[in-house]
Design an enzyme around this catalytic site. Structure first.
Site, PDB file in Angstrom:
ATOM      1  CB  THR A 176     -34.705 -14.553 -14.423  1.00 19.40           C
ATOM      2  OG1 THR A 176     -34.295 -15.341 -13.235  1.00 19.40           O
ATOM      3  CG2 THR A 176     -35.135 -13.435 -13.632  1.00 19.40           C
ATOM      4  NE  ARG A 204     -29.267 -16.002  -4.628  1.00 20.91           N
ATOM      5  CZ  ARG A 204     -29.679 -15.606  -5.742  1.00 20.91           C
ATOM      6  NH1 ARG A 204     -30.965 -15.755  -6.056  1.00 20.91           N
ATOM      7  NH2 ARG A 204     -28.763 -14.686  -6.374  1.00 20.91           N
ATOM      8  N   GLY A 206     -32.320 -13.291  -4.517  1.00 16.74           N
ATOM      9  CA  GLY A 206     -31.634 -12.422  -5.291  1.00 16.74           C
ATOM     10  C   GLY A 206     -31.845 -11.165  -5.733  1.00 16.74           C
ATOM     11  CG  ASP A 207     -30.801  -9.576  -9.439  1.00 13.50           C
ATOM     12  OD1 ASP A 207     -30.993 -10.900  -9.355  1.00 13.50           O
ATOM     13  OD2 ASP A 207     -30.926  -9.138 -10.720  1.00 13.50           O
ATOM     14  CB  THR A 227     -31.743 -11.949 -16.133  1.00 12.66           C
ATOM     15  OG1 THR A 227     -31.411 -13.106 -16.244  1.00 12.66           O
ATOM     16  CG2 THR A 227     -31.453 -11.359 -17.449  1.00 12.66           C
ATOM     17  N   GLY A 228     -29.356 -12.654 -13.973  1.00 10.14           N
ATOM     18  CA  GLY A 228     -27.963 -12.987 -13.885  1.00 10.14           C
ATOM     19  C   GLY A 228     -27.506 -13.198 -12.683  1.00 10.14           C
ATOM     20  N   GLY A 230     -27.357 -12.778  -9.368  1.00 12.20           N
ATOM     21  CA  GLY A 230     -27.874 -11.738  -8.522  1.00 12.20           C
ATOM     22  C   GLY A 230     -27.169 -11.004  -7.417  1.00 12.20           C
TER      23      GLY A 230
END
Ligand code: ASP
Length: 314
Positions: A176, A204, A206-207, A227-228, A230
């Protein structure tokens, strides 16, 4: 009142993940680090020429989206069904205008679509087919599925599908991308772009696409890109809380960052973030073995790294 030139700062990331010095091949690391340098060069040149933080984060992310080494734009991870669905967001600290897209499949530069949402629509977040239609209507460059696909990401999907017992976020392979900047007039901006998690399904999101979770910018406090895993970043509203702690509780950027990474770890979340303050301080934190990252400043050498100190302030 005209602000005095304060110099500029640009921090970028190319994703946190489970890679270790033993598992990350040297040539793969070098390709990604070279990509980060190219993004710092592009964003740094813009800031050096007096450009806005918003333009610098957009161009840095654009460069990384075209680089197949990263999980954003070209080189994005595959969904369970074998498609590529990208999320991106951008935010301007001057007036907290923001734009984002989720699940776009045909826009070559998802960050440009996010920016178009911010600047040319009355909305903040558009998703899926509607977001692609908007981006095409706006004349943004479209690309066929083949443009985004790479053999390495296809292999990662096959590996994950062969192990359905693994937790869903074991699909968090690095890649990301994000950028935060403070420009010469002291304004900040943030941008993030991703293909999300390998083997994600059911639409889905993500953040990265969610303002306040993976991306946030506020001239009163700073700019953040995450990043990670989410889902944890969404639950903690990491990017907004980091700036809110600074604004409301008076914590330094470093104190707020320490608090958030501790909360992330306490919830079992994995990942990291980069942040800049309106004074030009920059920092990163991660709780994974590594996070691709880079930093450039006016008058200084640009630096890039993947392993090493998980707590950094510059
Ligand atoms: N945060 C991204 C997501 O959950 C993935 C990542 O940063 O690797 O979609």
């Amino acid at each position: 009142m005209t602000k005095v030139r304060t110099g500029w700062t640009l921090a970028i990331h190319g994703g946190a993940g489970s890679m270790t010095p033993e598992t990350l091949a040297a040539d793969e690391a070098e390709r990604a680090l070279a990509g980060l340098r190219a993004a710092l060069d592009a964003g740094g040149a813009m800031l050096e020429a007096g450009g806005a933080a918003l333009d610098a984060v957009a161009i840095a992310v654009r460069v990384l989206e075209d680089d197949p080494a990263f999980n954003a734009g070209r080189g994005s991870v595959f969904t369970w069904d074998g498609h590529i669905e990208c999320d991106a967001a951008i935010m301007d600290g001057r007036d907290r205008r923001a734009g984002a897209v989720a699940g776009v499949t045909a826009t070559r530069h998802p960050i440009d679509a996010a920016r178009a949402v911010m600047e040319r629509s009355p909305h903040v977040l558009l998703s899926a087919a509607g977001a692609d239609a908007f981006s095409a209507e706006q004349g943004l460059e479209q690309a066929p599925p083949d443009w985004f696909a790479t053999p390495a990401r296809r292999r990662q999907l096959d590996e994950i599908k062969a192990r359905p017992d693994l937790p869903f976020d074991s699909g968090m392979k690095y890649g990301t991308v994000g950028a935060v900047a403070m420009d010469a007039t002291g304004h900040v901006a943030a941008a993030t772009s991703t293909g999300g998690l390998t083997a994600k399904r059911w639409g889905r999101i993500g953040d990265s696409a969610l303002i306040g979770a993976g991306t946030y910018a506020d001239d009163r406090a700073g700019a953040v890109s995450c990043t990670g895993s989410g889902e944890h970043f969404i639950r903690l509203a990491v990017a907004h809380e980091l700036t809110a702690r600074r604004r409301l509780v008076g914590e330094t950027l470093g104190q707020a960052a320490d608090a958030l990474i501790a909360e992330l770890s306490a919830l079992g979340g994995k990942g990291g973030f980069i942040a800049v303050s309106p004074q030009g301080d920059a920092l990163w934190r991660f709780n994974t073995p590594g996070m691709f990252r880079g930093l450039a400043r006016d008058g200084g050498e640009a630096t890039v790294a993947v392993f090493g100190e998980p707590v950094g302030t510059a």
